[in-house]
Scaffold this motif. Sequence first.
Motif, PDB file in Angstrom:
ATOM      1  N   ASP A  19      -0.408   3.339  -5.361  1.00  0.00           N
ATOM      2  CA  ASP A  19      -1.647   2.847  -5.955  1.00  0.00           C
ATOM      3  C   ASP A  19      -1.370   2.085  -7.245  1.00  0.00           C
ATOM      4  OD1 ASP A  19      -3.627   4.022  -4.127  1.00  0.00           O
ATOM      5  OD2 ASP A  19      -2.744   5.911  -4.816  1.00  0.00           O
ATOM      6  N   SER A  44      -1.713  -2.302 -11.139  1.00  0.00           N
ATOM      7  CA  SER A  44      -2.352  -1.792  -9.924  1.00  0.00           C
ATOM      8  C   SER A  44      -3.250  -2.860  -9.346  1.00  0.00           C
ATOM      9  CB  SER A  44      -3.143  -0.517 -10.199  1.00  0.00           C
ATOM     10  OG  SER A  44      -4.458  -0.828 -10.539  1.00  0.00           O
ATOM     11  N   GLU A  45      -3.567  -2.731  -8.062  1.00  0.00           N
ATOM     12  CA  GLU A  45      -4.430  -3.726  -7.417  1.00  0.00           C
ATOM     13  C   GLU A  45      -5.901  -3.382  -7.572  1.00  0.00           C
ATOM     14  OE1 GLU A  45      -2.326  -6.049  -3.927  1.00  0.00           O
ATOM     15  OE2 GLU A  45      -2.679  -3.944  -3.429  1.00  0.00           O
ATOM     16  N   LYS A  46      -6.151  -2.071  -7.529  1.00  0.00           N
ATOM     17  CA  LYS A  46      -7.541  -1.627  -7.688  1.00  0.00           C
ATOM     18  C   LYS A  46      -7.733  -1.165  -9.130  1.00  0.00           C
ATOM     19  CE  LYS A  46      -6.569   0.643  -3.939  1.00  0.00           C
ATOM     20  NZ  LYS A  46      -6.486   1.762  -3.043  1.00  0.00           N
ATOM     21  N   ALA A  47      -8.937  -0.687  -9.429  1.00  0.00           N
ATOM     22  CA  ALA A  47      -9.178  -0.180 -10.775  1.00  0.00           C
ATOM     23  C   ALA A  47      -8.248   0.997 -11.057  1.00  0.00           C
ATOM     24  CB  ALA A  47     -10.628   0.263 -10.906  1.00  0.00           C
ATOM     25  N   ASN A  88       0.791  -1.232   0.000  1.00  0.00           N
ATOM     26  CA  ASN A  88       0.000   0.000   0.000  1.00  0.00           C
ATOM     27  C   ASN A  88       0.824   1.284   0.000  1.00  0.00           C
ATOM     28  OD1 ASN A  88      -2.564  -0.914  -0.325  1.00  0.00           O
ATOM     29  ND2 ASN A  88      -2.890  -1.250   1.878  1.00  0.00           N
TER      30      ASN A  88
END
Lengths: 325, 446
Positions: free
Chosen positions: B93, B113-116, B90
């Motif tokens: 991003d 990336s891990e999220k959108a 973390n």
Amino acid sequence: MGYILQAENIDKIYDKHQALTDVSIRVPRQGIFGLLGPNGAGKTTLIRIINQIIAPDNGRIIFDGEKLNSRHIKKIGYLPEERGLYKKMKVGEQALYLAQLKNVNGREAKVLLKDWFEKFDLIPWWNRKVEELSKGMQQKLQFIITILHKPDLLIFDEPFSGFDPINVNLLKEEILKLKEQGTSIIFSTHNMSSVEELCDNIALINKSKKILDGNLDEIKQSHSNQIFSLQVDNLSKPLENILQPVAALIKQENGSDGFIKAKVKLEKGYNANDLIKHILPNVRFHSFQEELPSMNDIFIKTVTGKYPHEMKKEDLKIHLQMDTE
Amino acid sequence: MSKTFTIIRREYLSRVKKKSFIVMTILGPLLMAALIIVPIYIAQMSDSVYEVAIVDDTRLFYDEFTDANNVRFTDLNVNIDAAIELMKMNKFDAVLHIPTTAFQAPSTLRLFSEKAINMNAKLYIENVLRNEFELMKLAHAGIDPEILKATETKISIQAIRLLKDGHEQTDYPEISMALGIFSGILIYFFVFLFGAQVMRGVMEEKSNRIVEIIVSSVRPFQLMMGKIVGIALVGLTQFLIWIGLTFVIVGTVRTAMPETFRFTPQENIYISTAQSLNPAELQEHMQQTQQHNSPVGQLFESLGAINLEVMILSFIFFFLGGYLLYAALFAAIGSAVDNEADTQQFMLPITIPMIFAIVMAQMVMNNPMGPVAFWLSIIPLTSPIIMMVRIPFGVPWFDLWLSMVLLIAGFIATTWLAAKIYRTGILMYGKKVSYKDLWRWIKINS
């Protein structure tokens, strides 16, 4: 006495469908005039013509001695058969609105309405919406709206449909009161019992034509079948033999108290006096009365050509249909 | 007449007193404004900072990324696996990986990336890399980027309309277009909205069976006109309140934030052909005024050029005219049917001219003085919409007057026609009505 309304030779055709053919009626002042006929006979068309909602193709209407014109609108009150109100509008507001459309000014209408609302227990509903009223109360409200502007001529098209018996009575009383006060009333219906109760004169319309009119009592008299009912005792021989040859026995009932109730039909060439004279030596009289046909019977007879008791099963179907309508 | 007035008053008051009317009228403009302002506001404030780690194996590009638009770049001089580990903890991003092969094969560029993925960041990165790649390619081909820049030219012609009285006026066709199509659609919307109210009102009276009570007191025509006029007044009330509220809102914002609305009119540039300013002076002059004026200020100045009084007055006229024309037809439909479902078959001929007008509006805007524009703005069935589209571009008075006269004639004609259908229709129950029936009703005299 004179007539409040005369319709003369009215014709009305709705594209190809003949609604009225040469219909003339005379509505006497200060009486209740029954406009009778089966559904689809043309009653509502005639009423709409009187209300100037539609115009006749031929013929003319005389109202109060003048050719019918727009000034007469406020002298007529009309309660249609299919009637309703704005559901979302408040009761008082709506009554005021409809009164104003009959040219009653607002302030006067309010005073009159308060009186009538009082009479019909509607005061608490003044500011409620019409849809909150029960059907009976809506009917009362419609009745009030119809008569509020004190018309000279009131037209009720099937006024009692949808009323419970208590309200029918209330309404009948009010109608009779209005008649006492000098209002002329046209009463369109096929409910014959109320006709006999209320009407002074009638006109019967069938299939666009007027087939019968006149004073109710005279019509009934002229439709007499020469049938009499009598109540007797102390017979010297069987009733059937006593009657001959003046009358024939139709029906006999032996009461438990020794009385005999009977219906008899006069034979041709004899009248009621002959009958009494003929049987008096052989019986003791308790009552003697002519059995006039009911308006219902006359109505059916005139429309179908037969009395209900003369009908076969399939004819009766028609009869029942007309009765329930 | 007094009975018609009584009817108009009821139709008007019963609608204006409704909660839905009050809410729509007051909240309408506010909602509209909120619809525009809120998304912008949210977009501006909501984004937290988006952290992007750069793993640049080429060591050529990492310096070109500057922090912007809530995106922050950090150069990581580590290998890609280590960077991804950091991201998983973390710290970041997203991780941008520029492999050594990137220059030969840009498709090997990666953004992990891990999220959108944040679209803004992606677009920005793509933009920067495209520029850099292009520059490198240019350099490779031996072209000086400065020369290329110098050849870039931006052209925006200012349209000047010479008025008859000798004044000149800057034309903003884009604004005229927007205003034209907006008022055209507004008319379309109003005519259908209030026309449908007329139709529903008539149907309500018919299905309630109150109509027979009323027509025993007033003529059917009075009832129909009372309803149409009453609802027209409702529409007018709503429109005027909207206009009023808009001016109040704009006025408030204007006094609260005067800077946003500053505008100094441009001086006349064109005096006569002989005395035109020389190009260099002109350039300077333009830049000055443009820097001086805010975009919102310019919008208002262009609105001022369009003559709002004519716009609003003709809007009211064409709204009322169009409404009256169609409302009579709506009333006729309402009288002919027993329930809402049966209205469909009769709605079509009413809807078609209106939709046609909206479709043709685009063509009319492209050539507001052409024959299509002329005819469609003259024919009463389409003129309310098309004329409103044309007016912001300036319409000859002759066209305007002709269109108005024909519109008045048009609604008299439809009202006459509708009254005949209405008179018979309101008392007709339980029969599915066809066009043939309507035609027969029209032919009935009396």
